[in-house]
Design a protein around this motif. Sequence first.
Motif, short mmCIF file in Angstrom:
data_model
loop_
_atom_site.label_atom_id
_atom_site.label_comp_id
_atom_site.label_asym_id
_atom_site.label_seq_id
_atom_site.Cartn_x
_atom_site.Cartn_y
_atom_site.Cartn_z
N GLU A 57 2.02 -6.08 7.97
CA GLU A 57 1.86 -7.05 6.89
C GLU A 57 2.92 -8.14 6.98
O GLU A 57 2.62 -9.33 6.78
CB GLU A 57 1.94 -6.33 5.54
N ARG B 226 -7.25 3.79 -1.45
CA ARG B 226 -7.10 2.53 -0.75
C ARG B 226 -6.48 1.42 -1.60
O ARG B 226 -5.63 0.66 -1.13
CB ARG B 226 -8.45 2.07 -0.21
N SER B 227 -6.92 1.29 -2.84
CA SER B 227 -6.41 0.18 -3.65
C SER B 227 -4.91 0.36 -3.91
O SER B 227 -4.14 -0.61 -3.83
CB SER B 227 -7.18 0.06 -4.96
N ASN C 227 -3.02 -0.39 -0.57
CA ASN C 227 -2.90 -1.81 -0.27
C ASN C 227 -1.79 -2.46 -1.10
O ASN C 227 -1.02 -3.29 -0.60
CB ASN C 227 -4.23 -2.52 -0.54
N ARG D 287 1.80 -4.01 0.24
CA ARG D 287 2.21 -5.37 -0.14
C ARG D 287 3.62 -5.36 -0.74
O ARG D 287 4.48 -6.18 -0.37
CB ARG D 287 1.23 -5.96 -1.14
#
Length: 215
Positions: A28, A157-158, A161, A165
């Motif tokens: 990322e 997954r949410s 993520n 971040r």
Amino acid sequence: MKLIVGLGNPGERYAQTRHNVGWLVVDELARRAGASWRRDGEAETAEVRFGPAPGEKVLLVKPQTFMNASGKAVWPLVGFYKLEGEQLLIVQDDLDSPFGLLKFRLGGRHGGQNGVRDLIARLGHDRFPRLKIGISRPPPGRDPADWVLSKWRDEERSTLNELVRLGADAAECWAARGLAEAQQLYNGTDLRPPPPAPTPPPPGPELAPPQDTQD
């Protein structure tokens, strides 16, 4: 110059496993900077800068050894750039922290994380900061070695993520502003859902009003 090392295992088989969350964070960071990965000895590296121009020069690192030999990929880079321990940040998965939690720690034992174990052995000290990303302990009866190599579930997954971040934000803060400020800003990060509110007890039976009696 600083190094941010994401721990993980090479190969498509391991790409989306819990053990590779450190790789997700440095990927990322590279994506944000528009940086390209290149082979550099036993690692892939990408050069970026963080902070006000011209910015702090940072080398992102993904060891291409397997997890248990992470130090083999990292220590030549530390030696080549003549870095002190405080200039090296390790981004790692952490079995002992709940999924959704991240925190910085400076030094200390490896806690069973074999990549950190090998880094300590090869560098000869433990005086480097780590960004520990919680993946939780496995369910009862499941082998931890199998758990860390398992894939993320769809329902995770949410949160994953968002955790990646925030992990990238935290690592960038460390590089640009130092460990103390990064700890102050990010060590309270906890993406776990709040516990459900306690269920109120059911109402008791309705009592009839007292009757007036006259002599």
